[in-house]
Scaffold this motif. Structure first.
Motif, PDB file in Angstrom:
ATOM      1  N   PHE A  82       4.072   2.259   3.648  1.00 54.70           N
ATOM      2  CA  PHE A  82       3.357   3.262   4.430  1.00 54.70           C
ATOM      3  C   PHE A  82       2.844   4.377   3.528  1.00 54.70           C
ATOM      4  CE2 PHE A  82       3.443   7.091   7.273  1.00 54.70           C
ATOM      5  CZ  PHE A  82       2.379   6.712   8.085  1.00 54.70           C
ATOM      6  N   TYR A  83       3.671   4.829   2.595  1.00 58.52           N
ATOM      7  CA  TYR A  83       3.265   5.907   1.697  1.00 58.52           C
ATOM      8  C   TYR A  83       2.125   5.482   0.775  1.00 58.52           C
ATOM      9  CZ  TYR A  83       7.566   8.254   3.202  1.00 58.52           C
ATOM     10  OH  TYR A  83       8.554   8.856   3.946  1.00 58.52           O
ATOM     11  N   VAL A  84       2.196   4.273   0.269  1.00 53.03           N
ATOM     12  CA  VAL A  84       1.126   3.771  -0.604  1.00 53.03           C
ATOM     13  C   VAL A  84      -0.189   3.669   0.166  1.00 53.03           C
ATOM     14  CG1 VAL A  84       0.306   1.793  -1.940  1.00 53.03           C
ATOM     15  CG2 VAL A  84       2.667   2.562  -2.194  1.00 53.03           C
ATOM     16  N   CYS A  85      -0.103   3.258   1.430  1.00 53.05           N
ATOM     17  CA  CYS A  85      -1.307   3.164   2.263  1.00 53.05           C
ATOM     18  C   CYS A  85      -1.890   4.539   2.580  1.00 53.05           C
ATOM     19  CB  CYS A  85      -1.006   2.417   3.561  1.00 53.05           C
ATOM     20  SG  CYS A  85      -0.715   0.644   3.335  1.00 53.05           S
ATOM     21  N   LEU A  86      -1.025   5.555   2.665  1.00 50.72           N
ATOM     22  CA  LEU A  86      -1.509   6.908   2.926  1.00 50.72           C
ATOM     23  C   LEU A  86      -2.286   7.456   1.739  1.00 50.72           C
ATOM     24  CD1 LEU A  86       1.553   8.583   4.714  1.00 50.72           C
ATOM     25  CD2 LEU A  86      -0.669   8.059   5.731  1.00 50.72           C
ATOM     26  N   ALA A  90       0.045   9.456  -5.010  1.00 50.20           N
ATOM     27  CA  ALA A  90       1.283  10.114  -4.568  1.00 50.20           C
ATOM     28  C   ALA A  90       2.162   9.132  -3.801  1.00 50.20           C
ATOM     29  CB  ALA A  90       0.952  11.321  -3.684  1.00 50.20           C
ATOM     30  N   GLY A  91       1.541   8.212  -3.076  1.00 56.29           N
ATOM     31  CA  GLY A  91       2.296   7.218  -2.324  1.00 56.29           C
ATOM     32  C   GLY A  91       3.057   6.270  -3.231  1.00 56.29           C
ATOM     33  N   SER A  92       2.462   5.924  -4.370  1.00 56.35           N
ATOM     34  CA  SER A  92       3.147   5.055  -5.331  1.00 56.35           C
ATOM     35  C   SER A  92       4.358   5.760  -5.928  1.00 56.35           C
ATOM     36  CB  SER A  92       2.186   4.634  -6.450  1.00 56.35           C
ATOM     37  OG  SER A  92       1.143   3.834  -5.926  1.00 56.35           O
ATOM     38  N   LEU A  93       4.204   7.057  -6.212  1.00 56.37           N
ATOM     39  CA  LEU A  93       5.337   7.836  -6.712  1.00 56.37           C
ATOM     40  C   LEU A  93       6.439   7.910  -5.655  1.00 56.37           C
ATOM     41  CD1 LEU A  93       6.724   9.634  -8.785  1.00 56.37           C
ATOM     42  CD2 LEU A  93       5.382  11.580  -7.890  1.00 56.37           C
ATOM     43  N   ALA A  94       6.044   8.156  -4.399  1.00 49.77           N
ATOM     44  CA  ALA A  94       7.013   8.203  -3.309  1.00 49.77           C
ATOM     45  C   ALA A  94       7.710   6.856  -3.142  1.00 49.77           C
ATOM     46  CB  ALA A  94       6.323   8.603  -2.002  1.00 49.77           C
ATOM     47  N   ALA A  95       6.958   5.770  -3.272  1.00 49.00           N
ATOM     48  CA  ALA A  95       7.542   4.432  -3.156  1.00 49.00           C
ATOM     49  C   ALA A  95       8.553   4.185  -4.267  1.00 49.00           C
ATOM     50  CB  ALA A  95       6.430   3.377  -3.209  1.00 49.00           C
ATOM     51  N   LEU A  96       8.221   4.608  -5.484  1.00 46.26           N
ATOM     52  CA  LEU A  96       9.158   4.468  -6.605  1.00 46.26           C
ATOM     53  C   LEU A  96      10.441   5.264  -6.347  1.00 46.26           C
ATOM     54  CD1 LEU A  96       6.831   4.638  -9.742  1.00 46.26           C
ATOM     55  CD2 LEU A  96       8.185   2.682  -8.968  1.00 46.26           C
ATOM     56  N   ALA A 157       8.513  13.069   6.593  1.00 48.18           N
ATOM     57  CA  ALA A 157       9.248  14.136   5.912  1.00 48.18           C
ATOM     58  C   ALA A 157       9.379  13.931   4.401  1.00 48.18           C
ATOM     59  CB  ALA A 157      10.616  14.326   6.561  1.00 48.18           C
ATOM     60  N   PRO A 158       9.871  12.784   3.926  1.00 49.57           N
ATOM     61  CA  PRO A 158       9.994  12.627   2.464  1.00 49.57           C
ATOM     62  C   PRO A 158       8.655  12.716   1.735  1.00 49.57           C
ATOM     63  CG  PRO A 158      11.303  10.973   3.608  1.00 49.57           C
ATOM     64  CD  PRO A 158      10.427  11.626   4.637  1.00 49.57           C
ATOM     65  N   PHE A 159       7.626  12.105   2.310  1.00 51.21           N
ATOM     66  CA  PHE A 159       6.321  12.138   1.664  1.00 51.21           C
ATOM     67  C   PHE A 159       5.724  13.534   1.726  1.00 51.21           C
ATOM     68  CE2 PHE A 159       1.669  11.218   1.516  1.00 51.21           C
ATOM     69  CZ  PHE A 159       1.647  10.709   0.236  1.00 51.21           C
ATOM     70  N   PHE A 160       5.922  14.239   2.834  1.00 52.43           N
ATOM     71  CA  PHE A 160       5.393  15.592   2.973  1.00 52.43           C
ATOM     72  C   PHE A 160       5.941  16.515   1.890  1.00 52.43           C
ATOM     73  CE2 PHE A 160       6.105  19.942   4.427  1.00 52.43           C
ATOM     74  CZ  PHE A 160       4.812  20.351   4.672  1.00 52.43           C
ATOM     75  N   VAL A 161       7.258  16.521   1.698  1.00 52.69           N
ATOM     76  CA  VAL A 161       7.830  17.443   0.715  1.00 52.69           C
ATOM     77  C   VAL A 161       7.424  17.063  -0.706  1.00 52.69           C
ATOM     78  CG1 VAL A 161       9.750  18.126   2.205  1.00 52.69           C
ATOM     79  CG2 VAL A 161      10.049  16.216   0.632  1.00 52.69           C
ATOM     80  N   LEU A 162       7.258  15.763  -0.966  1.00 50.61           N
ATOM     81  CA  LEU A 162       6.788  15.340  -2.286  1.00 50.61           C
ATOM     82  C   LEU A 162       5.353  15.801  -2.508  1.00 50.61           C
ATOM     83  CD1 LEU A 162       7.126  13.738  -4.931  1.00 50.61           C
ATOM     84  CD2 LEU A 162       6.307  11.718  -3.699  1.00 50.61           C
ATOM     85  N   LEU A 163       4.490  15.576  -1.521  1.00 47.86           N
ATOM     86  CA  LEU A 163       3.087  15.978  -1.639  1.00 47.86           C
ATOM     87  C   LEU A 163       2.969  17.496  -1.737  1.00 47.86           C
ATOM     88  CD1 LEU A 163       0.252  14.846  -1.787  1.00 47.86           C
ATOM     89  CD2 LEU A 163       0.129  14.898   0.706  1.00 47.86           C
TER      90      LEU A 163
END
Length: 202
Positions: A82-86, A90-96, A157-163
């Motif tokens: 989902f994060y990579v698709c967003l 940044a989604g790839s970093l979140a996925a890692l 939530a996790p992706f929001f704080v990372l972004l």
């Protein structure tokens, strides 16, 4: 360029951002959101394997790691995709980070055993959730997003704080104009919430 529908990053970020404008509350979420994900994966390590898939065992830095294809693995996969698709970068970093959380939480869960792991998870979750509710009640002065949209709040939530961290510390934008567009949408959502609140209080 923005996406539409389920992968509309502007819409998701504006929704979540409208509940997190106070700087102290944002910092609190940066500190506590990822540990919630991590400890959730830790306790989900003890759920049974899905479809009777075999465990994956390997050595990491001289220690044995056992990955189970269970609910924790499934959640990690869903979140990561989902994060990579967003947003690809940044989604790839979140996925890692999600995969890192899965591997390290699996190692810790295997090391602790269930009898100790659930106690560690309980204390961690209570601490993290209490901190976030204080952030909303004391600093944000607005109820958490999860009360209005549980799935979106937990998923974003996790992706929001990372972004948010990437924007704050390195000036990252998924595409030019993203931050400005989202800020306008956040202000519109906050104004709509304030108007609704005033109407209810009349």
């Amino acid at each position: 360029m923005g996406k539409i529908g389920l992968f509309d990053l502007e819409k998701h970020f504006a929704f979540y951002g409208s509940y997190h404008k106070n700087p102290v509350n944002i910092v609190i979420h940066m500190l506590f959101v990822w540990p919630i994900l991590f400890t959730t994966l830790l306790i989900l390590y003890f759920t049974p394997s899905l479809f009777n898939l075999p465990r994956l065992e390997f050595s990491l830095l001289g220690s044995d790691v056992v990955l189970v294809f269970n609910l924790g693995f499934l959640f990690t996969l869903i979140y990561s995709l989902f994060y990579v698709c967003l947003d690809a970068k940044a989604g790839s970093l979140a996925a890692l980070l999600c995969v890192f959380c899965l591997v390290t939480s699996s190692f810790i869960a295997n090391w602790l055993g269930f009898q100790l792991a659930w106690k560690v998870v309980l204390v961690s979750q209570l601490l993290c959730w209490t901190g976030q509710f204080i952030g909303h009640g004391v600093f944000e002065k607005r109820a958490p997003a999860l009360l209005d949209n549980l799935v979106q709040a937990f998923l974003m939530a996790p992706f929001f704080v990372l972004l948010e961290a990437l924007q704050t510390f390195v000036g990252y934008e998924p595409y030019p104009g993203f931050h400005e567009t989202v800020e306008a949408k956040i202000e519109a959502e906050i104004n709509e919430w304030k108007a609704s609140k005033e109407k209810r209080n009349q």
